[in-house]
Design a protein around this motif. Structure first.
Motif, PDB file in Angstrom:
ATOM      1  N   ARG A 190      91.839   9.070 -12.274  1.00  8.29           N
ATOM      2  CA  ARG A 190      91.372  10.392 -12.700  1.00  8.29           C
ATOM      3  C   ARG A 190      92.451  11.429 -12.423  1.00  8.29           C
ATOM      4  N   ALA A 191      92.970  11.409 -11.205  1.00  2.69           N
ATOM      5  CA  ALA A 191      93.974  12.397 -10.809  1.00  2.69           C
ATOM      6  C   ALA A 191      95.181  12.343 -11.746  1.00  2.69           C
ATOM      7  N   ILE A 192      95.672  11.139 -11.976  1.00  2.00           N
ATOM      8  CA  ILE A 192      96.879  11.001 -12.795  1.00  2.00           C
ATOM      9  C   ILE A 192      96.604  11.438 -14.227  1.00  2.00           C
ATOM     10  N   SER A 205      98.953  -9.197  -3.136  1.00  2.07           N
ATOM     11  CA  SER A 205      99.389  -7.812  -2.991  1.00  2.07           C
ATOM     12  C   SER A 205      98.708  -6.905  -4.006  1.00  2.07           C
ATOM     13  N   PHE A 245      89.624   7.274  -8.367  1.00  2.00           N
ATOM     14  CA  PHE A 245      90.161   8.570  -7.935  1.00  2.00           C
ATOM     15  C   PHE A 245      91.593   8.749  -8.435  1.00  2.00           C
ATOM     16  N   ALA A 246      92.407   7.743  -8.209  1.00  2.00           N
ATOM     17  CA  ALA A 246      93.818   7.843  -8.588  1.00  2.00           C
ATOM     18  C   ALA A 246      93.964   7.943 -10.105  1.00  2.00           C
ATOM     19  N   GLN A 287     100.864   3.528 -14.727  1.00  2.00           N
ATOM     20  CA  GLN A 287     100.142   3.775 -13.476  1.00  2.00           C
ATOM     21  C   GLN A 287      98.643   3.767 -13.718  1.00  2.00           C
ATOM     22  N   PHE A 289     105.480   6.733 -18.361  1.00  3.43           N
ATOM     23  CA  PHE A 289     105.289   5.907 -17.165  1.00  3.43           C
ATOM     24  C   PHE A 289     103.895   6.098 -16.589  1.00  3.43           C
ATOM     25  N   ALA A 290     103.311   7.256 -16.810  1.00  5.03           N
ATOM     26  CA  ALA A 290     101.993   7.534 -16.246  1.00  5.03           C
ATOM     27  C   ALA A 290     100.957   6.565 -16.795  1.00  5.03           C
ATOM     28  N   GLU A 299      86.417   2.965  -5.706  1.00  6.23           N
ATOM     29  CA  GLU A 299      86.443   4.421  -5.618  1.00  6.23           C
ATOM     30  C   GLU A 299      87.883   4.929  -5.601  1.00  6.23           C
ATOM     31  N   ALA A 300      88.716   4.258  -4.820  1.00  2.00           N
ATOM     32  CA  ALA A 300      90.116   4.668  -4.720  1.00  2.00           C
ATOM     33  C   ALA A 300      90.813   4.553  -6.074  1.00  2.00           C
ATOM     34  N   ALA A 301      90.568   3.468  -6.777  1.00  3.80           N
ATOM     35  CA  ALA A 301      91.214   3.270  -8.073  1.00  3.80           C
ATOM     36  C   ALA A 301      90.757   4.329  -9.068  1.00  3.80           C
ATOM     37  N   HIS A 339      95.575   0.953 -12.234  1.00  3.83           N
ATOM     38  CA  HIS A 339      94.301   1.293 -11.585  1.00  3.83           C
ATOM     39  C   HIS A 339      93.127   0.853 -12.450  1.00  3.83           C
TER      40      HIS A 339
END
Lengths: 225, 225
Positions: free
Chosen positions: A89-91, A59, A86-87, A153, A149-150, A82-84, A157
């Motif tokens: 960076r955003a966070i 998972s 992106f997330a 997260q 918590f961030a 790329e997805a990791a 990633h």
DNA sequence: GCAGGCAATCTTGTATGGTAGTATGGTATT
DNA sequence: AATACCATACTACCATACAAGATTGCCTGC
């Protein structure tokens, strides 16, 4: 008050943690077969706890389960990378915005200590310490943002990327650049300059690109795409 | 090309999907006991696949496993809600920035169709259709941003919130407000105004707060904190 | 010689029996 | 009467046995 924590570890938990460690550190290379029976024999337990551990690792995309066929250590996916990124960076950008607003000089000493330690780690070429201190720095920013918590997260990633970068040795020059990035970030933060901090972070997080590209080129067999 | 997808579903997968559906739709209320044996009997299978399903659900915090004691449908956690909202907001803001840069009028018709359908759903008070169309709208933005994977990430965070909101009926007035938010977002997007879009999104995503607070107050027994 | 199919042997998936930890309710003891 | 203790019934957890899908290679038939 709850003293808590004895939380007895189950066999499955132990297998999970151990396998995860070996996969993340690349002691187990992507593509390696991980049959339930073999792993069970290696740990001296039955297949069941192993199976549960593999399901959980699956998972997280750390193993690929091919039904009725085989289970292998997960290969890297450029799309997932790329997805990791992106997330993450955003966070972290959102963290910086909040941190800029909440900044107070009471945080300064913690950052100063962390940066000092980073400079020492670079001087001694202690990459392992640097890795820890780098995480500490980003965790501190999450604390300032009042969103601890961030960091969890971000870490989830980040870990996917870290496994890739373990294929490439970091030299002192690269680490020095990262420390300078951290200094710039702190400066913007202390000036409560969210825009500048965001720009600095984008640069900071983009430095990994060439490492990823190099690893992808040199180790195509560990990639899906 | 691989037509794929027949991907034979294992028993564990079926149990997982079914339990997940019932938990998300609140057919199974938070705190409900879910013993392996009972669930196995209910589905007419053995305990093993049930156990695997519960393990996976546990990794999504949809069930709480108390070792040697009991397994229950997961209760809500305000901390976790905050974390999910934070991440969703962060990711979608980054999506909007990219979408603003990549905007082209070729996307306009898709958005127009989606918004039309949303207005119809509001008129007919069809909350289920609205939910679907809302997701479609946000998915479209991720497409424009050339980051379709981001919608999956958004959805995973959003789903945790959706389960809570299932405790509260949405009325037409609230939905109408959300549609107007979507219109505003689209306007800013089409004007390639990233800053305005971000502000609009923050407002849009903050509307859920009072719903959550109301649910928390009215159903404290479903919460951990 | 080549192709198709069959069987052996991998693999993961499922079922069932037994074990150990936890809570609960009753009982004996202070 | 209150408390400490023990038996019992529950749970998740682990081990073992069995089933079923998938692949490989050989073997037969053409």
């Amino acid at each position: 008050m709850a003293y808590s924590i004895p939380t007895r570890q189950s066999t499955a938990d132990i297998i999970f943690a151990q396998l995860r460690k070996e996969i993340m550190s690349l002691d187990l290379l992507p593509g390696t077969k991980l049959s339930e029976a073999e792993v069970a024999a290696k740990f001296g337990v039955s297949r069941q706890p192993v199976r549960e551990a593999l399901n959980l690792l699956s998972s997280e995309s750390l193993v690929e389960i091919q039904p009725q066929k085989a289970t292998r250590v997960g290969r890297f996916s450029m799309r997932r990378i790329e997805a990791a990124r992106f997330a993450r960076r955003a966070i972290e950008i959102e963290v910086l915005k909040n941190a800029s607003e909440n900044w107070s000089d009471v945080y300064a000493p913690s950052f100063a200590r962390c940066l000092d330690a980073q400079r020492r780690a670079v001087a001694e070429q202690d990459t392992h310490s640097f890795q820890t201190l780098d995480e500490e720095f980003h965790a501190l920013m999450a604390d300032v943002a009042k969103a601890p918590f961030a960091f969890q997260q971000i870490k989830s990633h980040k870990s996917y990327i870290d496994r890739i970068c373990a294929l490439s040795l970091k030299d002192a020059a690269e680490m020095a650049v990262l420390v300078r990035d951290h200094e710039a970030l702190l400066t913007h933060l202390a000036a409560q300059d969210a825009t500048g901090a965001e720009a600095a972070l984008r640069i900071h997080l983009s430095r990994i690109e060439k490492t990823i590209a190099a690893v992808h080129h040199a180790n195509a067999e560990y990639f899906n795409d």
